[in-house]
Design an enzyme around this catalytic site. Structure first.
Site, short mmCIF file in Angstrom:
data_model
loop_
_atom_site.label_atom_id
_atom_site.label_comp_id
_atom_site.label_asym_id
_atom_site.label_seq_id
_atom_site.Cartn_x
_atom_site.Cartn_y
_atom_site.Cartn_z
N GLY A 136 0.82 -1.19 0.00
CA GLY A 136 0.00 0.00 0.00
C GLY A 136 0.86 1.24 0.00
O GLY A 136 0.97 1.96 -1.00
N GLY A 236 2.22 11.53 -9.17
CA GLY A 236 1.70 12.81 -9.64
C GLY A 236 0.18 12.82 -9.65
O GLY A 236 -0.45 13.83 -9.32
N ARG A 242 -5.16 13.83 -3.60
CA ARG A 242 -4.99 14.29 -2.22
C ARG A 242 -5.44 15.74 -2.06
O ARG A 242 -6.01 16.12 -1.02
CB ARG A 242 -3.52 14.17 -1.80
CG ARG A 242 -3.06 12.73 -1.64
CD ARG A 242 -1.54 12.62 -1.64
NE ARG A 242 -1.10 11.24 -1.46
CZ ARG A 242 0.11 10.80 -1.74
NH1 ARG A 242 1.02 11.64 -2.23
NH2 ARG A 242 0.42 9.54 -1.57
N ARG A 267 -32.51 19.63 21.46
CA ARG A 267 -32.53 18.54 22.44
C ARG A 267 -32.51 19.14 23.84
O ARG A 267 -31.58 19.90 24.19
CB ARG A 267 -31.33 17.63 22.24
CG ARG A 267 -31.09 16.59 23.33
CD ARG A 267 -32.14 15.50 23.31
NE ARG A 267 -31.73 14.38 24.15
CZ ARG A 267 -32.49 13.32 24.40
NH1 ARG A 267 -33.71 13.25 23.88
NH2 ARG A 267 -32.04 12.34 25.16
N GLU A 362 -5.02 7.39 -0.12
CA GLU A 362 -4.22 8.45 -0.75
C GLU A 362 -3.06 8.87 0.15
O GLU A 362 -2.70 10.05 0.23
CB GLU A 362 -5.07 9.67 -1.13
CG GLU A 362 -6.39 9.38 -1.79
CD GLU A 362 -6.24 8.70 -3.14
OE1 GLU A 362 -5.09 8.47 -3.57
OE2 GLU A 362 -7.27 8.37 -3.74
N GLY A 363 -2.50 7.91 0.84
CA GLY A 363 -1.40 8.17 1.77
C GLY A 363 -1.91 8.18 3.19
O GLY A 363 -2.78 8.97 3.55
#
Length: 383
Positions: A136, A236, A242, A267, A362-363
């Site tokens: 990954g 890229g 990201r 509430r 995405e990281g």
């Protein structure tokens, strides 16, 4: 509830994008998304042409049916769609910032003409095959291989956690070759190319997530993206995706915040609204601050991007801090709603579980932390 009035900094065109995407989300997504989430379904084939008609697919790209919108306008669209659900923004992101960007940036003219107009219109769908079951955060050591056989390439391997994988008409598949990592366009009907949806997810349930298998998949030489050599190609594209998350996470957090504010006003406990208690007001104040700071980060990086000055490290900064902020807001909002916060009658738990995935894809949080650490010290901690 935007005390900093960040939206006042948008141009008229950017506000039009905001209103268009927000209206689409309110009419086409929000009334149904809790049911999609509960059922684990996502009507991507129905939604894609509508998104294409609005110019929201590949909207930051130019030519080939793409509108060429600015980075901030694209980010705003991500924000408004993720305010409905992260799965919708994920689809838009994979279609435009990953698959279409790979073709637009690295493809041949023939590849662009074949795929981009249809993808921009939502008539053809794409996916991005980079992540693998055992690789990954470390794509450089991917196991998927491509070997030359005559004038063809033969691909073998598998990809995991691929959004849009089983519905995509074309997959952008990254593989190791004797010349380094290269990208290939693999149409869905190619012999040896199969997909399997991943079920039993408790996050991003309103999203198609798949495993891709490539078993002696033969494609012609023209299937290779000619201008993508090495990991700079896929990385890229990931930087584009990201960037969209920097904005999208704000939308998810905003929806949780708005639900908490409304709930706190209506509430009642101990004879008055819970919003009258100091501890609840403190939670709401910190939510407002977190989202305001995230909005400033997104807008600043967006303007840098439009000026051609944004760096991958700045994108990592934004992705890391804004997703963390949104997740903190969602968790705090869940506590304001009490037991109601864990039901799909309210949007909070759905966004909270979705953001757990957004924090990772995405990281991961850890990888972006180390990207910043390297920028600060000049020393890589993960190579």
């Amino acid at each position: 509830m935007d005390l900093l009035r960040i939206d006042d900094q948008f141009t008229d065109e950017e506000r039009l994008v905001r209103d268009t995407a927000r209206r689409f989300a309110a009419e086409r997504i929000e009334p149904h998304v809790a049911d999609w989430f509960e059922a684990g379904t996502f009507p991507v084939r129905d939604l894609a042409p509508a998104l294409g008609e609005l110019g929201l697919l590949g909207m930051h790209l130019s030519g080939y049916g793409c509108p060429g919108a600015g980075a901030v306008a694209y980010g705003i669209a991500c924000r408004e769609l993720e305010a409905a659900d992260s799965g919708v923004r994920s689809f838009m992101s994979v279609q435009g910032s990953l698959a279409m960007t790979a073709i637009h940036k690295y493809g041949s003219e023939e590849q662009k003409q074949e795929w981009l107009p249809r993808m921009a219109a939502g008539q053809a769908l794409g996916c991005f095959g980079l992540t693998e079951p055992d690789h990954g955060s470390d794509p450089a050591n991917m196991n998927t291989r491509a070997k030359r056989e005559g004038s063809d390439w033969v691909l073998n391997g598998s990809k995991m956690w691929i959004t849009n994988g089983s519905v995509a008409d074309v997959a952008v598949v990254w593989a190791r070759t004797d010349e380094g990592v290269r990208g290939f366009l693999v149409p869905r009907e190619t012999r040896g190319f199969t997909s399997r949806d991943i079920h039993k997810k408790l996050s991003l349930r309103a999203s198609v997530t798949s495993e891709l298998s490539l078993d002696d998949v033969r494609v012609p030489a023209e299937a290779m993206l000619p201008d993508a050599a090495g990991l700079r190609g896929p990385l890229g594209c990931l930087s584009e995706a990201r960037y969209g998350i920097i904005w999208g996470a704000i939308g998810a957090g905003r929806t949780c915040y708005e639900a908490a504010v409304e709930y706190a006003k209506t509430r009642e406990q101990f004879g008055k609204p819970i919003g009258a208690f100091q501890l609840t007001q403190e939670k709401l104040a910190w939510m407002e601050i977190a989202l305001g700071q995230a909005g400033l980060v997104a807008l600043h990086i967006g303007r840098l991007k439009e000026a051609g000055e944004a760096t991958p490290q700045q994108v990592s900064f934004g992705k890391l801090t804004n997703v963390r902020a949104a997740l903190d807001v969602a968790r705090s909002a869940r506590s304001v709603l009490g037991a109601n916060g864990v039901t799909l009658e309210y949007p909070v738990i759905r966004h909270m579980t979705n953001l757990e995935s957004v924090l990772t894809y995405e990281g991961t949080q850890e990888i972006h932390t180390l990207v910043l650490g390297q920028a600060i010290t000049g020393i890589s901690a993960y190579r």
